[in-house]
Design a protein around this motif. Structure first.
Motif, PDB file in Angstrom:
ATOM      1  N   LYS A   1       1.005  -1.326   0.193  1.00 49.25           N
ATOM      2  CA  LYS A   1       0.020  -0.296  -0.313  1.00 49.25           C
ATOM      3  C   LYS A   1       0.473   1.173  -0.091  1.00 49.25           C
ATOM      4  O   LYS A   1       0.379   2.166  -0.762  1.00 49.25           O
ATOM      5  N   THR A   2       2.138   1.372   0.252  1.00 51.37           N
ATOM      6  CA  THR A   2       2.653   2.409   0.211  1.00 51.37           C
ATOM      7  C   THR A   2       3.413   2.636  -0.581  1.00 51.37           C
ATOM      8  O   THR A   2       3.171   3.893  -1.205  1.00 51.37           O
ATOM      9  N   PHE A   3       3.674   1.674  -2.228  1.00 51.52           N
ATOM     10  CA  PHE A   3       4.101   2.010  -3.217  1.00 51.52           C
ATOM     11  C   PHE A   3       2.972   2.191  -4.428  1.00 51.52           C
ATOM     12  O   PHE A   3       2.525   3.175  -4.572  1.00 51.52           O
ATOM     13  N   THR A   4       1.721   2.575  -3.496  1.00 48.91           N
ATOM     14  CA  THR A   4       0.123   2.749  -4.033  1.00 48.91           C
ATOM     15  C   THR A   4       0.189   3.766  -3.420  1.00 48.91           C
ATOM     16  O   THR A   4       0.383   4.114  -4.951  1.00 48.91           O
ATOM     17  N   ALA A   5       0.227   3.497  -2.724  1.00 52.85           N
ATOM     18  CA  ALA A   5       0.035   5.586  -2.095  1.00 52.85           C
ATOM     19  C   ALA A   5       1.086   6.920  -3.004  1.00 52.85           C
ATOM     20  O   ALA A   5       0.363   7.653  -3.618  1.00 52.85           O
ATOM     21  N   ILE A   6       1.747   6.125  -2.983  1.00 53.85           N
ATOM     22  CA  ILE A   6       3.020   7.033  -4.234  1.00 53.85           C
ATOM     23  C   ILE A   6       2.646   7.178  -5.229  1.00 53.85           C
ATOM     24  O   ILE A   6       2.316   8.342  -5.732  1.00 53.85           O
ATOM     25  N   ALA A   7       2.623   6.261  -5.949  1.00 56.65           N
ATOM     26  CA  ALA A   7       2.193   6.081  -7.169  1.00 56.65           C
ATOM     27  C   ALA A   7       0.749   7.150  -7.062  1.00 56.65           C
ATOM     28  O   ALA A   7       0.579   7.349  -8.508  1.00 56.65           O
ATOM     29  N   ARG A   8      -0.114   6.565  -7.206  1.00 59.46           N
ATOM     30  CA  ARG A   8      -1.348   7.716  -6.737  1.00 59.46           C
ATOM     31  C   ARG A   8      -1.196   8.815  -6.686  1.00 59.46           C
ATOM     32  O   ARG A   8      -1.046  10.168  -7.383  1.00 59.46           O
ATOM     33  N   ALA A   9      -0.207   9.591  -5.982  1.00 60.93           N
ATOM     34  CA  ALA A   9       0.485  10.896  -4.904  1.00 60.93           C
ATOM     35  C   ALA A   9       1.140  11.102  -6.424  1.00 60.93           C
ATOM     36  O   ALA A   9       0.121  12.586  -6.783  1.00 60.93           O
ATOM     37  N   MET A  10       1.869  10.555  -7.344  1.00 58.68           N
ATOM     38  CA  MET A  10       2.500  11.449  -8.237  1.00 58.68           C
ATOM     39  C   MET A  10       1.547  11.441  -9.897  1.00 58.68           C
ATOM     40  O   MET A  10       1.842  11.938  -9.983  1.00 58.68           O
ATOM     41  N   GLU A  11       0.584  10.633  -9.824  1.00 59.63           N
ATOM     42  CA  GLU A  11      -0.550  10.697 -10.689  1.00 59.63           C
ATOM     43  C   GLU A  11      -1.142  11.745 -10.610  1.00 59.63           C
ATOM     44  O   GLU A  11      -1.025  11.923 -11.728  1.00 59.63           O
ATOM     45  N   ARG A  12      -1.706  11.939  -8.906  1.00 59.44           N
ATOM     46  CA  ARG A  12      -2.593  12.391  -9.866  1.00 59.44           C
ATOM     47  C   ARG A  12      -1.964  14.488  -9.245  1.00 59.44           C
ATOM     48  O   ARG A  12      -2.204  15.392  -9.757  1.00 59.44           O
ATOM     49  N   ARG A  13      -0.478  14.053  -8.930  1.00 60.25           N
ATOM     50  CA  ARG A  13       0.041  14.652  -9.231  1.00 60.25           C
ATOM     51  C   ARG A  13       0.588  15.839 -10.031  1.00 60.25           C
ATOM     52  O   ARG A  13       0.162  16.820 -10.945  1.00 60.25           O
ATOM     53  N   ARG A  14       0.953  14.648 -11.625  1.00 60.60           N
ATOM     54  CA  ARG A  14       1.048  15.114 -12.998  1.00 60.60           C
ATOM     55  C   ARG A  14       0.179  15.100 -13.773  1.00 60.60           C
ATOM     56  O   ARG A  14       0.324  16.171 -14.888  1.00 60.60           O
TER      57      ARG A  14
ATOM     58  N   LEU B   1      -4.245  17.275 -10.518  1.00 67.35           N
ATOM     59  CA  LEU B   1      -4.841  17.241  -9.939  1.00 67.35           C
ATOM     60  C   LEU B   1      -4.792  17.503  -8.274  1.00 67.35           C
ATOM     61  O   LEU B   1      -5.878  17.263  -7.505  1.00 67.35           O
ATOM     62  N   SER B   2      -3.559  17.496  -8.069  1.00 69.63           N
ATOM     63  CA  SER B   2      -3.401  17.712  -6.324  1.00 69.63           C
ATOM     64  C   SER B   2      -1.749  18.380  -6.573  1.00 69.63           C
ATOM     65  O   SER B   2      -0.745  18.242  -7.395  1.00 69.63           O
ATOM     66  N   ARG B   3      -2.148  19.208  -5.448  1.00 71.16           N
ATOM     67  CA  ARG B   3      -0.289  19.890  -5.080  1.00 71.16           C
ATOM     68  C   ARG B   3       0.694  19.924  -4.492  1.00 71.16           C
ATOM     69  O   ARG B   3       1.880  19.646  -4.485  1.00 71.16           O
ATOM     70  N   LYS B   4       0.037  19.564  -3.596  1.00 71.48           N
ATOM     71  CA  LYS B   4       1.195  18.886  -2.207  1.00 71.48           C
ATOM     72  C   LYS B   4       0.279  18.151  -1.355  1.00 71.48           C
ATOM     73  O   LYS B   4      -0.379  17.896  -0.738  1.00 71.48           O
ATOM     74  N   PRO B   5       0.326  16.261  -2.239  1.00 73.71           N
ATOM     75  CA  PRO B   5      -0.348  15.282  -1.647  1.00 73.71           C
ATOM     76  C   PRO B   5       1.134  15.128  -0.827  1.00 73.71           C
ATOM     77  O   PRO B   5       1.314  14.873  -0.480  1.00 73.71           O
ATOM     78  N   MET B   6       0.480  13.946   0.353  1.00 73.48           N
ATOM     79  CA  MET B   6       0.716  13.945   1.704  1.00 73.48           C
ATOM     80  C   MET B   6      -0.205  12.135   1.767  1.00 73.48           C
ATOM     81  O   MET B   6      -0.604  12.044   1.507  1.00 73.48           O
ATOM     82  N   ILE B   7       0.754  11.927   2.537  1.00 73.03           N
ATOM     83  CA  ILE B   7       0.831  10.126   2.795  1.00 73.03           C
ATOM     84  C   ILE B   7       1.089   9.652   4.284  1.00 73.03           C
ATOM     85  O   ILE B   7       2.117  10.292   4.944  1.00 73.03           O
ATOM     86  N   ALA B   8      -0.255   9.386   4.818  1.00 75.93           N
ATOM     87  CA  ALA B   8       0.262   8.970   6.331  1.00 75.93           C
ATOM     88  C   ALA B   8       0.133   7.699   6.447  1.00 75.93           C
ATOM     89  O   ALA B   8      -0.618   6.397   5.655  1.00 75.93           O
ATOM     90  N   VAL B   9       1.321   7.102   7.048  1.00 78.65           N
ATOM     91  CA  VAL B   9       1.785   5.408   7.218  1.00 78.65           C
ATOM     92  C   VAL B   9       1.329   5.044   8.350  1.00 78.65           C
ATOM     93  O   VAL B   9       2.462   5.916   8.924  1.00 78.65           O
ATOM     94  N   PRO B  10       0.836   4.667   8.815  1.00 78.82           N
ATOM     95  CA  PRO B  10      -0.141   4.399  10.529  1.00 78.82           C
ATOM     96  C   PRO B  10       1.072   3.105  11.094  1.00 78.82           C
ATOM     97  O   PRO B  10       1.276   2.554   9.839  1.00 78.82           O
TER      98      PRO B  10
END
Length: 253
Positions: free
Chosen positions: A228-241, A244-253
């Motif tokens: 899920k960490t790789f998934t979250a990173i890929a999602r953030a990068m795609e939305r930024r590209r 759709l997002s400017r400064k995505p934040m990923i929280a991994v508890p």
């Protein structure tokens, strides 16, 4: 989508209330839509999946009337108001034996049934001078009779095959109509990602990335080791590209 006149993605169109969409596609004479929607129709539920609880407003009043006639042995009329979501009950004069069986000394049997149709058990209220109070002991007897009526209804409602089939059909038409959206991310190329020889996203990861692009908010409730960490990173990068997002934040508890 003939209901909106707009094009939709396959994921979006073949989800949600697919029964309503199928009816609309058939009315609009769209054979390809009909074919695709028929393939995703939810499987019909049987009686073992349906709970007919007294007071449910999807149950026809004719069923409640038939049950009232079974209890009291006389004509029973049930009216439902959609505006107030409440029932009213009218029962012809019934025998004292029926009152003794389904009522108490302080509460008529039809009053108990009327309360149950409205999802409540009537209370016995006493007056002491200017003060009113609930007689707990008498109310407990009413609740006991209500439980007996509830058990009688549960045993009776599906005993007749015609009534059982009618209720199951109504339940399917009203509630078994939706399909959860399935997100297919197989088309994603993820520009800028390292080569697949280094990190290759699996099918569930790409599906989750596509869902994260399609939906603004999401929760990746994946087990440890599912990536899920790789998934979250890929999602953030795609939305930024995609802007759709400017400064995505990923929280991994």
């Amino acid at each position: 989508d003939p209901e909106t006149g707009q094009y939709e993605t396959r994921n979006g169109y073949l989800s949600g209330n697919v029964v309503r969409k199928l009816n609309a596609a058939e009315a609009a004479n769209l054979p390809e839509n009909v074919k695709a929607l028929k393939a995703v129709q939810p499987e019909k539920w049987g009686a073992e999946n349906v709970s007919a609880i007294m007071g449910s407003n999807w149950i026809p009043t004719t069923v409640y009337e038939a049950f009232g006639e079974r209890l009291f042995g006389v004509r029973t009329t049930v009216n439902y108001s959609a505006l107030t979501n409440s029932y009213n009950l009218f029962v012809d004069d019934y025998a004292n034996e029926k009152q003794d069986q389904w009522g108490t000394a302080d509460m008529p049997a039809d009053a108990i049934l009327r309360g149950m149709f409205n999802s409540r058990v009537p209370k016995v209220v006493r007056r002491d001078g200017e003060t009113t109070y609930v007689d707990q002991e008498a109310t407990a007897l009413v609740a006991l009779k209500a439980k007996e009526i509830e058990t009688e209804f549960a045993d009776w409602v599906f005993a007749d095959s015609t009534r059982r089939n009618q209720l199951v059909e109504i339940y399917n038409e009203k509630f078994n109509t939706r399909v959860n959206r399935q997100h297919d991310g197989s088309h994603l190329t993820l520009p800028g990602k390292v080569p697949d020889e280094v990190i290759k996203l699996r099918r569930h990861q790409k599906n989750a990335v596509w869902r994260g692009i399609y939906e603004r908010f999401m929760l990746l409730d994946h087990v440890v080791g599912a990536g899920k960490t790789f998934t979250a990173i890929a999602r953030a990068m795609e939305r930024r590209r995609m802007g759709l997002s400017r400064k995505p934040m990923i929280a991994v508890p």
